[in-house]
Enzyme design. Sequence first.
Site, PDB file in Angstrom:
ATOM      1  N   LYS A  28     -86.575  83.003 -91.594  1.00 31.67           N
ATOM      2  CA  LYS A  28     -86.192  83.430 -90.744  1.00 31.67           C
ATOM      3  C   LYS A  28     -85.636  82.742 -89.751  1.00 31.67           C
ATOM      4  O   LYS A  28     -85.299  81.603 -90.017  1.00 31.67           O
ATOM      5  CB  LYS A  28     -87.174  84.293 -90.049  1.00 31.67           C
ATOM      6  N   TYR A  36     -73.798  60.226 -66.031  1.00 30.36           N
ATOM      7  CA  TYR A  36     -74.350  61.292 -64.989  1.00 30.36           C
ATOM      8  C   TYR A  36     -75.145  60.621 -64.018  1.00 30.36           C
ATOM      9  O   TYR A  36     -76.413  60.198 -64.786  1.00 30.36           O
ATOM     10  CB  TYR A  36     -74.499  62.227 -65.261  1.00 30.36           C
TER      11      TYR A  36
HETATM   12  C1  LIG Z   1     -92.597  82.150 -89.168  1.00 33.29           C
HETATM   13  C2  LIG Z   1     -93.620  82.997 -89.481  1.00 33.29           C
HETATM   14  C3  LIG Z   1     -94.070  82.427 -90.597  1.00 33.29           C
HETATM   15  C4  LIG Z   1     -94.415  81.142 -90.773  1.00 33.29           C
HETATM   16  O1  LIG Z   1     -94.575  80.180 -89.997  1.00 33.29           O
HETATM   17  P1  LIG Z   1     -94.539  78.490 -90.348  1.00 33.29           P
HETATM   18  O2  LIG Z   1     -95.357  78.094 -89.269  1.00 33.29           O
HETATM   19  O3  LIG Z   1     -93.093  78.126 -89.744  1.00 33.29           O
HETATM   20  O4  LIG Z   1     -95.282  78.256 -91.659  1.00 33.29           O
HETATM   21  C5  LIG Z   1     -95.206  82.969 -90.995  1.00 33.29           C
HETATM   22  N1  LIG Z   1     -95.887  84.263 -90.911  1.00 33.29           N
HETATM   23  C6  LIG Z   1     -95.572  85.088 -89.393  1.00 33.29           C
HETATM   24  C7  LIG Z   1     -95.302  86.662 -89.384  1.00 33.29           C
HETATM   25  C8  LIG Z   1     -94.306  84.075 -88.980  1.00 33.29           C
HETATM   26  O5  LIG Z   1     -93.600  85.098 -87.136  1.00 33.29           O
END
Ligand SMILES: *Cc1c(COP(=O)(O)O)cnc(C)c1O
Length: 377
Positions: free
Chosen positions: A51, A272
């Site tokens: 994702k 800054y």
């Molecule tokens: C993002 C996510 C994962 C992966 O989690 P990590 O901590 O990056 O391994 C797995 N399951 C769900 C539902 C997620 O939202």
Amino acid sequence: MDQCNANNRDFRQTSAAEAGAVLRIDLSAVRENYRQLQSRLGSTRCAGVVKADSYGLGAVQVAKVLAKEGCDTFFVAHAGEGLTLRAALGQGPAIYILNGTPPGAEAETAAAGLTTVANSLEQLAAWREAARAAGRKLPVALQVDSGMSRLGMMPSEVETLAADASLLDGLDVVLVMSHLACADEPENPANAAQKQAFDQLRAKLPAAPASLANSSGIFLGPDYHYDLARPGAAIYGINPTPGHANPMREVIRLEAKVIQTRTLDKDIGIGYGHTFRTTGQLRAATISLGYADGWHRRAAAGAYFNGVRLPFIGRVSMDSIIIDISALPEGAVKAGDLVELIGSHQTVDDVAGHAGTIGYEVLTGLGHRFHRIYEGG
Ligand SMILES: *Cc1c(COP(=O)(O)O)cnc(C)c1O
């Protein structure tokens, strides 16, 4: 999904010469991390969570090398991410949409062979309708809320579903899943409580492969592995066991170019707000990376050159940072040279610590102006 698409892949690739900074993504480390997780999991299958453009590192590039390692199941958050991935990977792998399909996008999602995660009876009804409209059975994953209160069917919805088999008409339940809220805290009793709730909820649903563990969940042990694990962070080198040595390999190296150098006298204000003043003679360099590139303004860290730490001085600007290069011999760094900001001396997790955040946010925040180099694909 066409001309207005602002996905990362539409950003122009910046050449090495024109770029202010270079981001190297080590795909052989990605593969090695995946192999390590798969071997920890034994007979449990290991999916790849890609994702948010693989946490900023490139969903298509990452998914392709994971597929070479035998990964046949991917998770994205959004339907649009799933469509992009399907186009890149072809029809073979399973692609799950964690957030479920937004109302109105079901037909397109189903036609692309994506599997929605039904997080509510409402999402389930819309997917059932999509199956009816398509005139064929559609796969579905059921997410149950085992105690995170973010996504997934509440226990009362699971009861409703258990009492009425017609709610799954035209659907093939291919996965029952839930997500752990505190997996990075192995001592937290919420983990065992969620596992127990998950077992109770899925017992009421049609028998299907089960999935609970993210990266840290894998390290909670085999009780949490079930049929399919869903790591993201650990694949990208983020430590899944905070407080202990990182068992994963670092994946990225971020370097920024020196724009100019100068020698400053005593009592000169820098950057800054003049938040830093020289207390003696000091040699400074300005590097071509700033908060617009995802470097948190509060992450007052250092840069590294030939292993020497060069502390930031003054505030982080939008497009530049000033560093103290006095520790190096005069003339050792010049315009165009690269200094390291993330890599072996300072990891993603270290930078997150400086910024008061987590490695996930550092990675997903990385900007689009870098020259990106994929190595070891
Ligand atoms: C993002 C996510 C994962 C992966 O989690 P990590 O901590 O990056 O391994 C797995 N399951 C769900 C539902 C997620 O939202």
